[in-house]
Design a protein around this motif. Structure first.
Motif, short mmCIF file in Angstrom:
data_model
loop_
_atom_site.label_atom_id
_atom_site.label_comp_id
_atom_site.label_asym_id
_atom_site.label_seq_id
_atom_site.Cartn_x
_atom_site.Cartn_y
_atom_site.Cartn_z
N LYS A 153 0.84 -1.21 0.00
CA LYS A 153 0.00 0.00 0.00
C LYS A 153 0.86 1.24 0.00
O LYS A 153 0.55 2.23 -0.67
N GLU A 154 1.96 1.20 0.74
CA GLU A 154 2.90 2.32 0.73
C GLU A 154 3.51 2.51 -0.66
O GLU A 154 3.64 3.63 -1.14
N LEU A 155 3.85 1.40 -1.30
CA LEU A 155 4.38 1.47 -2.66
C LEU A 155 3.35 2.08 -3.61
O LEU A 155 3.67 2.94 -4.43
N ALA A 156 2.08 1.66 -3.47
CA ALA A 156 1.01 2.21 -4.30
C ALA A 156 0.88 3.72 -4.08
O ALA A 156 0.66 4.48 -5.04
N ASN A 157 1.04 4.18 -2.85
CA ASN A 157 0.99 5.61 -2.57
C ASN A 157 2.13 6.35 -3.24
O ASN A 157 1.95 7.47 -3.73
N LYS A 158 3.30 5.75 -3.28
CA LYS A 158 4.46 6.37 -3.95
C LYS A 158 4.20 6.51 -5.44
O LYS A 158 4.59 7.49 -6.07
N SER A 163 6.41 9.84 -6.79
CA SER A 163 7.82 9.71 -6.40
C SER A 163 8.46 8.45 -6.98
O SER A 163 9.68 8.34 -7.01
N ILE A 164 7.64 7.51 -7.42
CA ILE A 164 8.11 6.37 -8.21
C ILE A 164 7.27 6.35 -9.47
O ILE A 164 6.03 6.39 -9.41
N ARG A 165 7.92 6.30 -10.61
CA ARG A 165 7.17 6.37 -11.87
C ARG A 165 6.63 5.01 -12.28
O ARG A 165 7.28 3.98 -12.09
N ILE A 166 5.43 5.04 -12.81
CA ILE A 166 4.85 3.84 -13.40
C ILE A 166 5.25 3.83 -14.87
O ILE A 166 5.08 4.83 -15.56
N PRO A 167 5.79 2.74 -15.35
CA PRO A 167 6.18 2.69 -16.76
C PRO A 167 4.99 2.93 -17.68
O PRO A 167 3.88 2.49 -17.39
N ARG A 168 5.23 3.65 -18.75
CA ARG A 168 4.19 3.87 -19.75
C ARG A 168 4.83 3.95 -21.13
O ARG A 168 5.98 4.30 -21.27
N TRP A 169 4.04 3.61 -22.10
CA TRP A 169 4.48 3.62 -23.49
C TRP A 169 3.41 4.38 -24.26
O TRP A 169 2.27 3.92 -24.35
N ASP A 170 3.79 5.54 -24.80
CA ASP A 170 2.83 6.42 -25.45
C ASP A 170 1.62 6.60 -24.54
O ASP A 170 1.76 7.15 -23.47
#
Length: 189
Positions: A153-158, A163-170
């Motif tokens: 849950k803490e990671l999800a909040n980040k 503060s932590i990027r979720i990978p995305r493509w276009d």
């Protein structure tokens, strides 16, 4: 090859083997790199291949991840199911995120095959099975050094706060919470 090793260990529930792969230091020839230390973490195996990055910038190449495509094509002849390799890539990324969260180590892992999970709305197998508290505590302390569900849950909040990027493509995002089965981790005995 690192992803194939992770996938094979996952397939056979060899969690102590995964722990070794993720926590071991690896030797690289420092003469060929701009670095003073030639011992590196598993994240070194995620470095982009320069020629593919350059090629992908060409307008006629209409692919989101040439490195992901290359891994997918190789998986067809490896005997390892490509979905297991995508799961392995996601697990390596999550492990690097937890390393950042607890040790402030930079996140270098680039999950190049995760683009193939952009439309996936169900958890990867290891997290689907982690609905069981027994399985969760069998796997997570060993592989991720996570001892409770609150850490996820803490990671999800980040991720939410950026503060932590979720990978995305276009325009393709991954559904982090769904791939982890976040809402259901540890909800069964």
């Amino acid at each position: 090859l690192f992803l194939y090793a992770v996938a094979a260990l996952l397939k056979y529930d060899c969690f102590t083997g995964l722990q070794t792969l993720f926590n071991e230091s690896y030797f690289v020839d420092a003469d060929n790199r701009d670095r003073s230390n030639n011992m590196v973490t598993f994240q070194e195996f995620s470095r982009s291949i320069g020629s593919l990055v350059h090629r992908q910038k060409k307008p006629e190449i209409n692919r989101l991840s040439l490195q992901g495509d290359l891994i997918k094509n190789r998986a067809m002849i490896s005997g390892i199911d490509f979905n297991m390799i995508v799961q392995a890539d996601f697990i390596a990324y999550i492990k690097s995120c937890f390393d950042f969260l607890y040790n402030k180590e930079p996140i270098w892992w680039n999950p190049s095959t995760l683009v193939f999970a952009a439309e996936k709305h169900t958890p990867f197998e290891i997290f689907a099975r982690s609905r069981s508290r027994e399985y969760f505590f069998k796997v997570n302390p060993v592989v991720f050094k996570v001892n409770n569900i609150e850490d996820y849950k803490e990671l999800a909040n980040k991720f939410k706060e950026g503060s932590i990027r979720i990978p995305r493509w276009d325009f393709h995002d991954i559904y982090f919470g769904k791939l982890l089965g976040l809402a259901e981790l540890g909800t069964l005995p």
